[in-house]
Design a protein around this motif. Structure first.
Motif, PDB file in Angstrom:
ATOM      1  N   PHE A 126     -10.961 -22.529 -24.449  1.00 22.77           N
ATOM      2  CA  PHE A 126      -9.642 -22.916 -24.947  1.00 22.77           C
ATOM      3  C   PHE A 126      -8.845 -23.529 -23.804  1.00 22.77           C
ATOM      4  O   PHE A 126      -9.173 -23.323 -22.628  1.00 22.77           O
ATOM      5  N   GLU A 127      -7.821 -24.310 -24.155  1.00 17.14           N
ATOM      6  CA  GLU A 127      -6.941 -24.917 -23.167  1.00 17.14           C
ATOM      7  C   GLU A 127      -5.511 -24.438 -23.387  1.00 17.14           C
ATOM      8  O   GLU A 127      -5.085 -24.235 -24.525  1.00 17.14           O
ATOM      9  N   LEU A 128      -4.822 -24.300 -22.287  1.00 18.80           N
ATOM     10  CA  LEU A 128      -3.447 -23.827 -22.314  1.00 18.80           C
ATOM     11  C   LEU A 128      -2.624 -24.725 -21.396  1.00 18.80           C
ATOM     12  O   LEU A 128      -2.989 -24.933 -20.238  1.00 18.80           O
ATOM     13  N   LYS A 129      -1.538 -25.282 -21.912  1.00 21.75           N
ATOM     14  CA  LYS A 129      -0.617 -26.032 -21.059  1.00 21.75           C
ATOM     15  C   LYS A 129       0.629 -25.176 -20.880  1.00 21.75           C
ATOM     16  O   LYS A 129       1.347 -24.877 -21.842  1.00 21.75           O
ATOM     17  N   LEU A 130       0.868 -24.777 -19.628  1.00 26.30           N
ATOM     18  CA  LEU A 130       1.989 -23.905 -19.329  1.00 26.30           C
ATOM     19  C   LEU A 130       3.300 -24.678 -19.370  1.00 26.30           C
ATOM     20  O   LEU A 130       3.322 -25.921 -19.417  1.00 26.30           O
ATOM     21  N   GLY A 175      12.448 -15.724 -33.522  1.00 27.66           N
ATOM     22  CA  GLY A 175      11.911 -16.829 -34.298  1.00 27.66           C
ATOM     23  C   GLY A 175      11.965 -18.164 -33.602  1.00 27.66           C
ATOM     24  O   GLY A 175      11.589 -19.200 -34.193  1.00 27.66           O
ATOM     25  N   ASN A 176      12.394 -18.205 -32.355  1.00 27.98           N
ATOM     26  CA  ASN A 176      12.420 -19.467 -31.604  1.00 27.98           C
ATOM     27  C   ASN A 176      11.008 -19.871 -31.218  1.00 27.98           C
ATOM     28  O   ASN A 176      10.212 -19.031 -30.769  1.00 27.98           O
ATOM     29  N   ILE A 177      10.673 -21.130 -31.382  1.00 29.05           N
ATOM     30  CA  ILE A 177       9.326 -21.615 -31.070  1.00 29.05           C
ATOM     31  C   ILE A 177       9.141 -21.723 -29.561  1.00 29.05           C
ATOM     32  O   ILE A 177       9.905 -22.407 -28.877  1.00 29.05           O
ATOM     33  N   LEU A 178       8.130 -21.016 -29.063  1.00 27.40           N
ATOM     34  CA  LEU A 178       7.814 -21.050 -27.637  1.00 27.40           C
ATOM     35  C   LEU A 178       6.681 -22.018 -27.335  1.00 27.40           C
ATOM     36  O   LEU A 178       6.635 -22.619 -26.260  1.00 27.40           O
ATOM     37  N   ALA A 179       5.732 -22.125 -28.256  1.00 26.23           N
ATOM     38  CA  ALA A 179       4.547 -22.957 -28.024  1.00 26.23           C
ATOM     39  C   ALA A 179       3.983 -23.413 -29.357  1.00 26.23           C
ATOM     40  O   ALA A 179       4.209 -22.782 -30.400  1.00 26.23           O
ATOM     41  N   SER A 180       3.226 -24.499 -29.307  1.00 22.33           N
ATOM     42  CA  SER A 180       2.584 -25.019 -30.515  1.00 22.33           C
ATOM     43  C   SER A 180       1.156 -25.422 -30.191  1.00 22.33           C
ATOM     44  O   SER A 180       0.850 -25.839 -29.071  1.00 22.33           O
ATOM     45  N   GLN A 181       0.292 -25.293 -31.186  1.00 25.57           N
ATOM     46  CA  GLN A 181      -1.135 -25.551 -30.999  1.00 25.57           C
ATOM     47  C   GLN A 181      -1.549 -26.863 -31.635  1.00 25.57           C
ATOM     48  O   GLN A 181      -1.077 -27.228 -32.712  1.00 25.57           O
ATOM     49  N   SER A 182      -2.461 -27.564 -30.953  1.00 28.82           N
ATOM     50  CA  SER A 182      -3.109 -28.742 -31.510  1.00 28.82           C
ATOM     51  C   SER A 182      -4.587 -28.641 -31.178  1.00 28.82           C
ATOM     52  O   SER A 182      -4.967 -28.703 -30.000  1.00 28.82           O
ATOM     53  N   ASP A 183      -5.419 -28.433 -32.189  1.00 32.43           N
ATOM     54  CA  ASP A 183      -6.866 -28.279 -32.022  1.00 32.43           C
ATOM     55  C   ASP A 183      -7.187 -27.124 -31.071  1.00 32.43           C
ATOM     56  O   ASP A 183      -6.894 -25.982 -31.388  1.00 32.43           O
ATOM     57  N   ASP A 184      -7.731 -27.432 -29.884  1.00 29.01           N
ATOM     58  CA  ASP A 184      -8.155 -26.363 -28.973  1.00 29.01           C
ATOM     59  C   ASP A 184      -7.217 -26.224 -27.786  1.00 29.01           C
ATOM     60  O   ASP A 184      -7.609 -25.762 -26.725  1.00 29.01           O
ATOM     61  N   GLN A 185      -5.947 -26.615 -27.973  1.00 34.89           N
ATOM     62  CA  GLN A 185      -4.978 -26.523 -26.876  1.00 34.89           C
ATOM     63  C   GLN A 185      -3.656 -25.954 -27.384  1.00 34.89           C
ATOM     64  O   GLN A 185      -3.155 -26.332 -28.450  1.00 34.89           O
ATOM     65  N   MET A 186      -3.098 -25.027 -26.597  1.00 35.88           N
ATOM     66  CA  MET A 186      -1.781 -24.468 -26.873  1.00 35.88           C
ATOM     67  C   MET A 186      -0.820 -24.984 -25.802  1.00 35.88           C
ATOM     68  O   MET A 186      -1.113 -24.870 -24.604  1.00 35.88           O
ATOM     69  N   VAL A 187       0.308 -25.539 -26.240  1.00 32.94           N
ATOM     70  CA  VAL A 187       1.275 -26.140 -25.312  1.00 32.94           C
ATOM     71  C   VAL A 187       2.574 -25.348 -25.363  1.00 32.94           C
ATOM     72  O   VAL A 187       3.189 -25.208 -26.444  1.00 32.94           O
ATOM     73  N   TYR A 188       2.996 -24.834 -24.208  1.00 29.51           N
ATOM     74  CA  TYR A 188       4.272 -24.131 -24.106  1.00 29.51           C
ATOM     75  C   TYR A 188       5.378 -25.113 -23.765  1.00 29.51           C
ATOM     76  O   TYR A 188       5.186 -26.053 -22.986  1.00 29.51           O
ATOM     77  N   LEU A 240      -9.772 -22.659 -20.070  1.00 22.26           N
ATOM     78  CA  LEU A 240     -10.232 -21.274 -20.053  1.00 22.26           C
ATOM     79  C   LEU A 240     -11.668 -21.189 -20.551  1.00 22.26           C
ATOM     80  O   LEU A 240     -11.983 -21.648 -21.657  1.00 22.26           O
ATOM     81  N   ASN A 241     -12.535 -20.581 -19.744  1.00 20.03           N
ATOM     82  CA  ASN A 241     -13.932 -20.396 -20.132  1.00 20.03           C
ATOM     83  C   ASN A 241     -14.050 -19.178 -21.036  1.00 20.03           C
ATOM     84  O   ASN A 241     -13.107 -18.408 -21.228  1.00 20.03           O
TER      85      ASN A 241
END
Length: 376
Positions: free
Chosen positions: A171-175, A137-150, A183-184
């Motif tokens: 979509f966008e991903l921040k590692l 249940g630990n939060i690894l990442a959170s989303q805002s609109d079209d981006q997921m941030v780890y 991401l296309n």
């Protein structure tokens, strides 16, 4: 309109005899040329006509710059499509017509899917606010609109997640290291939830992505894309690795080393890429060339861009961009080359543009489009 007809229209343009529709056609045609040689090379005008035509272009360029609108655009909307086939250059102006409308497309709305390291799957809705958690249940990442941030956290074990972006979406991903990945459509990326101190950073790509790699001299960053490894420390570059298509890397800034794993298992001397260069996986070798990088990066803004590409290759781009399936029943169109940029056009607008310029018919059944040879 063939080249002979085009030259006649240019003559009317020089003599100020064009109708408003003809003038709009030529204005839009001239907008595509930012370079005198590029323009003149496509039409064999006599020297006097060449200079007069180019002077008109120069005058219009100056005028539009004064008005704050630059003339070096290469965009059309229901407008100019350029075809080069067997040395014959033709161009067309396509306008909306009040004709019988084609059936509406039923485009599938497939979800973005995230697969976690513990074999769970989660759908990601663009515009939503999802959170990604581990088994505890630990939060690894959170989303805002079209981006997921780890979120970075200390770890000694590599745990991979995989994100799958379907056709018709981006979509966008921040590692966790701060690297931003665009991401296309029709793309998947496998990546560590958190990178491990002292180990190189490595991700695995199928499809197309633009990387803005966070600088970290102590941890090399590698994109594994089929038979191509792209290694960097911190830079911006685009990688395309779709199946059965040309695989390549285009560098926007910094430098990258490309390893062709087909040669010596990837243990040979890497090829170093400079900004503005493209490294393509040809049949027997890695081929490096100078390119206009905007042709390869416009997809990030939702543009559909092609520069002297075959109709066969463009079909694949259209399928990815709009999330549709296209069957080409007009084989003669496959080698025909086009150049242009579509921005916010609907799939029907795009098809109607090509229908008028490339002279084909099409029919729609659900989300299947069939291109047909026109009846004589």
């Amino acid at each position: 309109m063939n080249a002979k007809s085009a030259k006649k229209l240019f003559k009317k343009y020089l003599n100020n005899e064009c109708s408003p529709e003809e003038k709009e056609l030529l204005d839009r045609f001239l907008e595509s040329y930012q370079d005198k040689d590029a323009f003149l090379s496509e039409f064999s005008f006599d020297e006097g006509s060449q200079e007069e035509l180019w002077q008109k272009i120069a005058e219009k360029t100056t005028l539009e710059k004064k008005n704050g609108s630059y003339f070096n655009r290469f965009v059309f909307k229901y407008a100019a499509v350029f075809i080069a086939l067997l040395g014959l250059v033709t161009f067309f102006n396509v306008q909306r017509k009040d004709t019988v409308k084609a059936p509406a497309l039923l485009i599938e709305d497939n979800a973005i899917v995230l697969k976690t390291g513990d074999d769970r799957t989660q759908e990601i809705v663009i515009g939503g606010g999802e959170t990604i958690t581990d088994a505890e249940g630990n939060i690894l990442a959170s989303q805002s609109d079209d981006q997921m941030v780890y979120h970075a956290k200390s770890t000694t074990e590599l745990v991979y997640n995989e994100i799958i972006v379907p056709k018709g979406k981006r979509f966008e991903l921040k590692l966790s290291d701060g690297t931003l990945v665009h991401l296309n459509a029709d793309t998947s990326l496998k990546y560590p939830v958190s990178f491990i101190a002292g180990q190189d950073r490595k991700v695995f790509l199928n499809g197309e992505a633009y990387f803005e790699v966070a600088k970290d001299p102590d941890h090399k960053f590698t994109v594994v894309a089929n038979d191509m490894d792209v290694q960097v420390l911190g830079t911006h570059f685009n990688v395309s690795s779709y199946a059965n298509e040309e695989n390549y890397t285009v560098l926007a800034e910094g430098s990258v080393a490309i390893n062709d794993k087909r040669s010596d298992g990837g243990d040979g001397e890497p090829s170093i890429l400079k900004p503005g260069q493209k490294a393509a996986m040809a049949k027997d070798a890695l081929v490096i060339s100078e390119v206009d990088i905007s042709d390869y990066l416009n997809w990030r803004n939702g543009d559909l861009s092609f520069n002297n590409e075959t109709f066969g290759a463009i079909i694949k781009k259209i399928e990815r961009r709009y999330g549709v399936r296209i069957e080409n029943g007009y084989a003669e169109l496959e080698p025909v080359r086009f150049r242009g940029v579509f921005k916010n056009e609907t799939i029907q607008d795009l098809l109607d543009t090509f229908k008028e310029s490339a002279e084909f018919d099409y029919e729609i059944t659900n989300n299947q489009i069939r291109i047909k040879k026109p009846l004589l």
